[in-house]
Design a protein around this motif. Structure first.
Motif, mmCIF file in Angstrom:
data_model
loop_
_atom_site.group_PDB
_atom_site.id
_atom_site.type_symbol
_atom_site.label_atom_id
_atom_site.label_comp_id
_atom_site.label_asym_id
_atom_site.label_seq_id
_atom_site.Cartn_x
_atom_site.Cartn_y
_atom_site.Cartn_z
ATOM 1 N N PRO A 225 0.820 -1.222 0.000
ATOM 2 C CA PRO A 225 0.000 0.000 0.000
ATOM 3 C C PRO A 225 0.844 1.258 0.000
ATOM 4 O O PRO A 225 0.480 2.252 -0.617
ATOM 5 C CB PRO A 225 -0.833 -0.132 1.270
ATOM 6 N N PHE A 226 1.992 1.225 0.673
ATOM 7 C CA PHE A 226 2.827 2.425 0.726
ATOM 8 C C PHE A 226 3.366 2.773 -0.656
ATOM 9 O O PHE A 226 3.489 3.957 -1.007
ATOM 10 C CB PHE A 226 3.973 2.237 1.712
ATOM 11 N N PHE A 288 1.335 -0.866 8.055
ATOM 12 C CA PHE A 288 2.435 -0.589 7.144
ATOM 13 C C PHE A 288 3.791 -0.588 7.860
ATOM 14 O O PHE A 288 3.881 -0.305 9.048
ATOM 15 C CB PHE A 288 2.235 0.770 6.474
ATOM 16 N N ASP A 289 4.800 -0.884 7.079
ATOM 17 C CA ASP A 289 6.187 -0.811 7.539
ATOM 18 C C ASP A 289 6.967 -0.086 6.454
ATOM 19 O O ASP A 289 7.713 -0.680 5.685
ATOM 20 C CB ASP A 289 6.738 -2.227 7.775
ATOM 21 N N ILE A 295 9.374 -3.477 11.723
ATOM 22 C CA ILE A 295 8.519 -2.992 12.806
ATOM 23 C C ILE A 295 7.389 -2.178 12.188
ATOM 24 O O ILE A 295 7.637 -1.311 11.346
ATOM 25 C CB ILE A 295 9.318 -2.102 13.798
ATOM 26 N N LEU A 296 6.142 -2.455 12.569
ATOM 27 C CA LEU A 296 5.027 -1.692 12.042
ATOM 28 C C LEU A 296 5.212 -0.209 12.354
ATOM 29 O O LEU A 296 5.710 0.166 13.416
ATOM 30 C CB LEU A 296 3.710 -2.185 12.625
ATOM 31 N N ASP A 297 4.811 0.637 11.400
ATOM 32 C CA ASP A 297 4.994 2.076 11.561
ATOM 33 C C ASP A 297 4.390 2.587 12.867
ATOM 34 O O ASP A 297 4.986 3.430 13.556
ATOM 35 C CB ASP A 297 4.365 2.833 10.383
ATOM 36 N N SER A 298 3.188 2.101 13.189
ATOM 37 C CA SER A 298 2.523 2.581 14.405
ATOM 38 C C SER A 298 3.342 2.239 15.645
ATOM 39 O O SER A 298 3.402 3.023 16.607
ATOM 40 C CB SER A 298 1.126 1.971 14.510
ATOM 41 N N ILE A 299 4.010 1.067 15.630
ATOM 42 C CA ILE A 299 4.842 0.668 16.766
ATOM 43 C C ILE A 299 6.130 1.475 16.779
ATOM 44 O O ILE A 299 6.597 1.916 17.844
ATOM 45 C CB ILE A 299 5.151 -0.841 16.715
ATOM 46 N N ASP A 300 6.717 1.694 15.592
ATOM 47 C CA ASP A 300 7.910 2.545 15.483
ATOM 48 C C ASP A 300 7.691 3.875 16.194
ATOM 49 O O ASP A 300 8.534 4.343 16.968
ATOM 50 C CB ASP A 300 8.226 2.831 14.007
ATOM 51 N N ILE A 301 6.566 4.496 15.903
ATOM 52 C CA ILE A 301 6.262 5.816 16.467
ATOM 53 C C ILE A 301 5.966 5.713 17.957
ATOM 54 O O ILE A 301 6.431 6.520 18.772
ATOM 55 C CB ILE A 301 5.079 6.445 15.710
ATOM 56 N N GLN A 302 5.223 4.664 18.337
ATOM 57 C CA GLN A 302 4.813 4.502 19.733
ATOM 58 C C GLN A 302 6.011 4.320 20.657
ATOM 59 O O GLN A 302 6.077 4.920 21.742
ATOM 60 C CB GLN A 302 3.861 3.323 19.860
ATOM 61 N N VAL A 303 6.990 3.488 20.243
ATOM 62 C CA VAL A 303 8.131 3.185 21.125
ATOM 63 C C VAL A 303 9.305 4.121 20.895
ATOM 64 O O VAL A 303 10.309 4.042 21.602
ATOM 65 C CB VAL A 303 8.582 1.717 20.943
ATOM 66 N N GLY A 304 9.189 5.009 19.915
ATOM 67 C CA GLY A 304 10.258 5.986 19.686
ATOM 68 C C GLY A 304 11.340 5.526 18.740
ATOM 69 O O GLY A 304 12.360 6.215 18.587
ATOM 70 N N GLY A 311 2.685 14.406 13.149
ATOM 71 C CA GLY A 311 1.556 13.668 13.707
ATOM 72 C C GLY A 311 0.648 13.027 12.677
ATOM 73 O O GLY A 311 -0.533 12.816 12.944
ATOM 74 N N ASN A 312 1.191 12.666 11.497
ATOM 75 C CA ASN A 312 0.339 12.088 10.448
ATOM 76 C C ASN A 312 0.347 10.564 10.458
ATOM 77 O O ASN A 312 -0.199 9.932 9.556
ATOM 78 C CB ASN A 312 0.738 12.607 9.075
ATOM 79 N N GLY A 313 0.982 9.950 11.471
ATOM 80 C CA GLY A 313 0.998 8.495 11.571
ATOM 81 C C GLY A 313 2.017 7.823 10.697
ATOM 82 O O GLY A 313 2.050 6.596 10.605
ATOM 83 N N ILE A 314 2.871 8.597 10.047
ATOM 84 C CA ILE A 314 3.913 8.062 9.165
ATOM 85 C C ILE A 314 5.271 8.444 9.737
ATOM 86 O O ILE A 314 5.499 9.629 10.048
ATOM 87 C CB ILE A 314 3.772 8.629 7.740
ATOM 88 N N PRO A 315 6.191 7.489 9.911
ATOM 89 C CA PRO A 315 7.527 7.843 10.401
ATOM 90 C C PRO A 315 8.158 8.945 9.551
ATOM 91 O O PRO A 315 8.009 8.964 8.334
ATOM 92 C CB PRO A 315 8.296 6.525 10.267
#
Length: 472
Positions: A225-226, A288-289, A295-304, A311-315
């Motif tokens: 999708p990306f 997405f990764d 690592i899923l993008d959402s997890i990347d952002i969550q754990v730093g 703040g658009n949910g994309i690294p």
């Protein structure tokens, strides 16, 4: 009795017709990818070539991709390029298909009443519908991203999955187009089968999007999708496909479901449907990764592991960074590190480097901003500063006063600058009535009473110019 039955049974087992029937039953149970009848597809191209941007060869390339996909075992695609009214109906009289793709991006409809009736007759027995507001850009001569079959074969894979899903849901119609102003042909045929539905709008796609299920990502082809979001983000404007409950031409209730939603640049805010179908999205919403770090993008952002400054949910490392300073363009602009005087989401310096904007006086500011803020004059309204018109020879300045001669010789009331005052100028003035200064459509020369608003008083003053010109 048992012995007699056994003899009869033995004869049946070795009868050639019985063996042939077993063979047919075996073929029917083989999965799609192993062996099956090809999906018969008609790709009807009713899109003009738009100069060198969209020649027939690039539209046919998508149909050919279907035909050659999976070593030719999945589809047989017939390509027809025609904008002659009635030609579609004539073609359908002597041909049968499982799926019809209507590739229609044009400002006027080239389909006749007979064409629309022919599509409605096909739809009566092939009820699946897929509507694609981004089909036009899939194979055009625009930039490297729009070279079909796309990044990692993504746009080719999407095309395969779309056509296959239409077939898998009973066969039917796929209609594709582009942004508002070029949807006439697509909407004419769409409304022949679903009268209340239509493509609408102009959107400015970003990589901030969401597939609602995996049906278009993991059917026959596997698509990232990306990669698709990057492709759509590379071209400025796309269409919104209709969603909601409608009544089709047969009087049946039909729901159009969004398969993918995308936000306008630079991301965040409402998302718009780019592809809708008459069947619900299937499968879990994909995650997405984008940086492929496992690592899923959402997890990347969550754990730093990754930052997300806008703040658009994309690294941040996956967001556009045209000046390559390690900070997404949107954050550069928001923090004042980069200027964006034309508010297009691209730092001015990148606009100038990539040719999106010009800087003819080389002052480091896009010409359109110089003109908008009054730093440069543009009396002939050709979007080029007057000084550059004169320096480049586009305009003459025989008296060397820094004003293009055509502006000084302007005729009172001549709003289109064609040297006369006529109905065309009247139409321009009527179209901008009640427009205040600061609006894009405001014309300074039409504000005859200089009150900052185009009103009927300006029209009366213009009419005096018109009478003076016509009574010469």
């Amino acid at each position: 009795m048992k012995k007699s039955f056994k003899k009869v049974r033995t004869k049946l087992l070795i009868h050639p017709l019985f063996l042939f029937a077993l063979f047919l039953l075996f073929l029917i149970t083989i999965p799609f990818g192993a062996a099956h009848a090809q999906v018969n597809v008609l790709w009807w191209d009713a899109t003009p070539t738009y100069g060198s941007q969209c020649p027939d060869a690039l539209r046919k390339k998508m149909c050919d991709y279907l035909t050659t996909y999976n070593a030719g075992n999945a589809f047989q695609c017939t390509y027809v390029s025609s904008m002659a009214q009635g030609e579609f109906a004539n073609h359908m009289q002597s041909n049968t298909y499982d799926v019809i793709v209507l590739d229609a991006t044009n400002s006027t409809s080239t389909f006749s009443a007979a064409d629309r009736s022919s599509l409605a007759a096909f739809y009566a027995n092939h009820p699946a519908v897929l509507l694609d507001g981004i089909l036009y850009i899939r194979s055009i001569d625009y930039n490297t991203t729009t070279n079909f079959p796309g990044i990692n074969q993504s746009t080719g894979g999407l095309t395969v999955n779309e056509v296959y899903q239409v077939y898998a849901h009973g066969g039917g119609v796929m209609i594709g187009t582009d942004h508002q102003g070029h949807q006439a042909g697509a909407n004419a045929m769409l409304q022949a089968i679903i009268p209340g539905a239509s493509f609408t709008g102009i959107t400015y796609p970003s990589v901030d999007g969401q597939f609602n299920g995996t049906g278009l990502l993991e059917a026959l082809a596997t698509v990232s999708p990306f990669d698709l979001f990057q492709h759509w983000d590379a071209v400025p404007t796309q269409a919104i496909s209709p969603t909601g409950v409608f009544t089709d031409v047969n009087g049946n209730a039909i729901t159009l479901y969004s398969q993918v939603d995308v936000a306008d640049d630079p991301g965040g805010g409402p998302k718009y449907s780019y592809i809708s179908t008459s069947w619900e999205p299937s499968g879990d919403t994909p995650e997405f990764d984008c940086n492929n770090n496992g690592i899923l993008d959402s997890i990347d952002i969550q754990v730093g592991t990754s930052t997300d400054c806008d703040g658009n949910g994309i690294p941040d490392e996956c967001d556009p960074d045209c000046n390559q300073n390690g900070v997404p363009d949107a954050c550069d602009i928001a923090d004042g590190i980069s200027n964006d005087c034309n508010l297009n989401g691209i730092p001015d310096i990148c606009d100038l480097e990539n040719g999106t904007s010009m800087d003819c006086n080389q002052n480091g500011t896009p010409d359109e901003c110089d003109i908008a803020d009054g730093t440069s004059l543009d009396c002939n309204r050709n979007s080029i500063p007057d000084a550059c018109d004169i320096a480049g020879g586009t305009s003459q300045d025989l008296d060397l006063n820094g004003i293009p001669d055509e502006c000084e010789a302007a005729v009172c009331g001549d709003l289109d600058l064609d040297g006369d005052v006529d109905g065309d100028d009247r139409s321009i003035l009527r179209a901008i009535l009640n427009t205040p200064t600061g609006e894009p459509s405001f014309i300074q020369d039409a504000d005859y009473d200089a009150d900052g608003l185009i009103t009927y008083n300006d029209y009366r003053l213009w009419y005096q110019c018109y009478k003076a010109f016509t009574e010469k």
